[in-house]
Design an enzyme around this catalytic site. Structure first.
Site, short mmCIF file in Angstrom:
data_model
loop_
_atom_site.label_atom_id
_atom_site.label_comp_id
_atom_site.label_asym_id
_atom_site.label_seq_id
_atom_site.Cartn_x
_atom_site.Cartn_y
_atom_site.Cartn_z
N ASP A 10 -87.87 -22.96 -0.57
CA ASP A 10 -86.78 -23.86 -0.16
C ASP A 10 -87.22 -25.32 -0.12
O ASP A 10 -86.69 -26.12 0.64
CB ASP A 10 -86.23 -23.46 1.23
CG ASP A 10 -85.95 -21.98 1.34
OD1 ASP A 10 -85.22 -21.47 0.46
OD2 ASP A 10 -86.46 -21.33 2.27
N LYS A 13 -87.06 -27.31 -5.16
CA LYS A 13 -87.52 -27.16 -6.55
C LYS A 13 -86.36 -27.26 -7.54
O LYS A 13 -86.53 -27.74 -8.65
CB LYS A 13 -88.23 -25.82 -6.72
CG LYS A 13 -89.49 -25.67 -5.91
CD LYS A 13 -90.16 -24.32 -6.13
CE LYS A 13 -89.34 -23.16 -5.66
NZ LYS A 13 -89.11 -23.14 -4.20
N GLY A 37 -83.45 -18.60 -4.38
CA GLY A 37 -82.25 -19.38 -4.62
C GLY A 37 -82.55 -20.85 -4.74
O GLY A 37 -83.38 -21.39 -4.00
N HIS A 38 -81.94 -21.50 -5.73
CA HIS A 38 -82.05 -22.95 -5.88
C HIS A 38 -80.69 -23.56 -5.63
O HIS A 38 -79.70 -23.15 -6.25
CB HIS A 38 -82.49 -23.33 -7.30
CG HIS A 38 -83.91 -22.97 -7.61
ND1 HIS A 38 -84.89 -22.97 -6.66
CD2 HIS A 38 -84.51 -22.63 -8.78
CE1 HIS A 38 -86.06 -22.63 -7.25
NE2 HIS A 38 -85.83 -22.41 -8.51
N GLN A 219 -89.46 -19.23 -5.02
CA GLN A 219 -90.15 -19.12 -3.73
C GLN A 219 -91.25 -20.19 -3.60
O GLN A 219 -91.25 -21.17 -4.33
CB GLN A 219 -90.71 -17.71 -3.51
CG GLN A 219 -89.64 -16.67 -3.29
CD GLN A 219 -89.47 -15.73 -4.47
OE1 GLN A 219 -90.19 -15.74 -5.44
NE2 GLN A 219 -88.45 -14.90 -4.39
#
Length: 423
Positions: A10, A13, A37-38, A219
């Site tokens: 988180d 990225k 998740g991005h 991650q």
């Protein structure tokens, strides 16, 4: 260029990948699954990407889901459907034949195990990632390439499913029939077929042709299965050093590693967190930084920046420069703290504890610095940042021995101070 999260994920990225993707020919996702998740703000629209590489928003970029990824096919198709609804339908997507298919029984096993562990649970996203990687290591997984031959695919399902059902039965969970699993696979097969290729061969050719390749991390380093805060980790390695094994490329393919770090620290799920903050201050940072999981929507735990932890990641990853994200969030804080050392039983240690038991004993040593009240979100030149802001950044550079090449002062791609070219 490899992009690696330096904390517990988180870190922002997605924004950096989106920023660099316009300069890349190819964006590669090489590990993890839809537990990652991005969040990307692109032309004023916010996108939550899970499996898809962040270059999917750029029609000229080739997006590769490589060998080391575990793919929930229904989740991927749902993600593409949502993008289409937002007007993103022109993209180039390639999926490795060697990537692993994440099945419904993996999700049920993940849920059942977490429930059985009770207050000792790992804190997984319950998306089946761990059980899927286990099957891969046990040679019991289905791979994307298996979709190409229906007869062979059914034989694999018939041999694997009885073992999965035995485990589910032991937990009192839902069992699956061969017909049920095959129906799901045949449903997704037609949509996936146009994208399936040997991505290893494709990337090897692209490398020889001098294409610019961006390796996108999922991650963060402290969730690495081997070098993270085990067992509170993911089931793959987010380190840039794992990219060659997950893509079929040589070590020399990764010429540069850009570390991504927040201006503070967060983590989701259980596990030790030496610099954690509680109370109203944590709530304030969490709200301003939108610190809620992209996939789970769980509130993230919040802490001060942890320099010993970041030094450890720099050393195991070979990071020479970093992008520092969410600096604008700290404008809401009266006084900043930086963790500069770890102590156990009153003695300073110069290493990252390798066990949870030892890390839980760590007493962080802090230095205190004044914050700033100015709104920095419209600043695009480093020298125009408030003095206290620059002092904070320069202290981080000095303590870590790396260059902060990029500073993010807001969620949009344009809200960026670039101190040197990234790619």
């Amino acid at each position: 260029l490899a992009i690696e999260g330096m904390q517990w994920g988180d870190e922002g990225k997605g924004k950096v990948t989106d920023f660099c993707a316009s300069h890349a020919d190819i964006v590669v996702r090489s590990q993890g699954g839809n537990n990652a998740g991005h969040s990307i703000e692109h032309h004023g629209v916010r996108y939550a990407l899970r499996l898809l590489p962040s270059g999917i928003l750029n029609p000229d970029t080739v997006n590769v889901i490589a060998d080391g990824v575990v793919i929930n096919p229904k989740a991927m198709l749902e993600e593409l459907r949502i993008l289409s609804e937002k007007g993103i339908s022109s993209y180039q997507l390639l999926i490795s034949k060697r990537a692993t298919l994440l099945m419904p029984y993996h999700i049920e096993i993940d849920k059942a195990r977490e429930e059985a562990l009770g207050d000792k649970k790992i804190g997984t996203t319950k998306n089946g990632i761990g059980p899927c990687y286990e099957d891969r290591a046990s040679r019991l997984s289905l791979r994307v390439g298996d979709l190409l031959d229906i007869e062979s695919l059914q034989e694999r399902v018939e041999s694997i499913l009885p073992l999965k059902n035995l485990e589910l039965k032991a937990y009192g969970g839902k069992e699956f029939s061969v017909e049920e699993i095959m129906a799901m696979l045949l449903e997704v097969r037609e949509a996936l077929l146009p994208h399936i290729i040997d991505t290893t061969a494709y990337l090897q050719k692209a490398l020889k042709e001098g294409k610019k390749i961006l390796f996108e991390g999922a991650q963060g380093a402290m969730l690495c299965m081997t070098y993270g805060t085990f067992p509170f980790v993911t089931s793959s390695s987010p380190l840039a050093t794992a990219i060659p094994n997950n893509t079929g490329l040589p070590l020399t393919a990764v010429e540069d590693v850009l570390g991504i770090m927040k201006a503070y620290t967060t983590r989701v799920g259980a596990g030790p967190f030496p610099t954690e903050i509680d109370g109203p201050l944590a709530d304030s940072i969490r709200e301003k930084g939108h610190e809620f999981g992209t996939v789970t929507h769980r509130p993230r735990r919040v802490g001060w920046l942890d320099l010993p932890q970041l030094k450890y990641v720099i050393e195991i990853s070979g990071i020479k420069r970093v992008a520092l994200m969410l600096l604008d969030v700290l404008s809401a804080v009266d006084e900043l703290k930086l963790c500069t050392g770890y102590f156990i039983d009153g003695k300073e240690i110069d290493y990252m504890p390798s066990t949870v038991a030892e890390l839980e004993k760590v007493e962080p040593q802090f230095i205190t610095m004044p914050s700033w009240k100015e709104d920095i979100s419209s600043i695009r030149n480093y020298d125009e940042l408030p003095l206290n802001c620059r002092r904070y950044l320069e202290t981080i550079e000095e303590k870590l021995g790396v260059k902060i090449a990029m500073v993010s002062v807001g969620p949009d791609k344009e809200a960026t101070i670039l101190r040197e070219e990234l790619f």
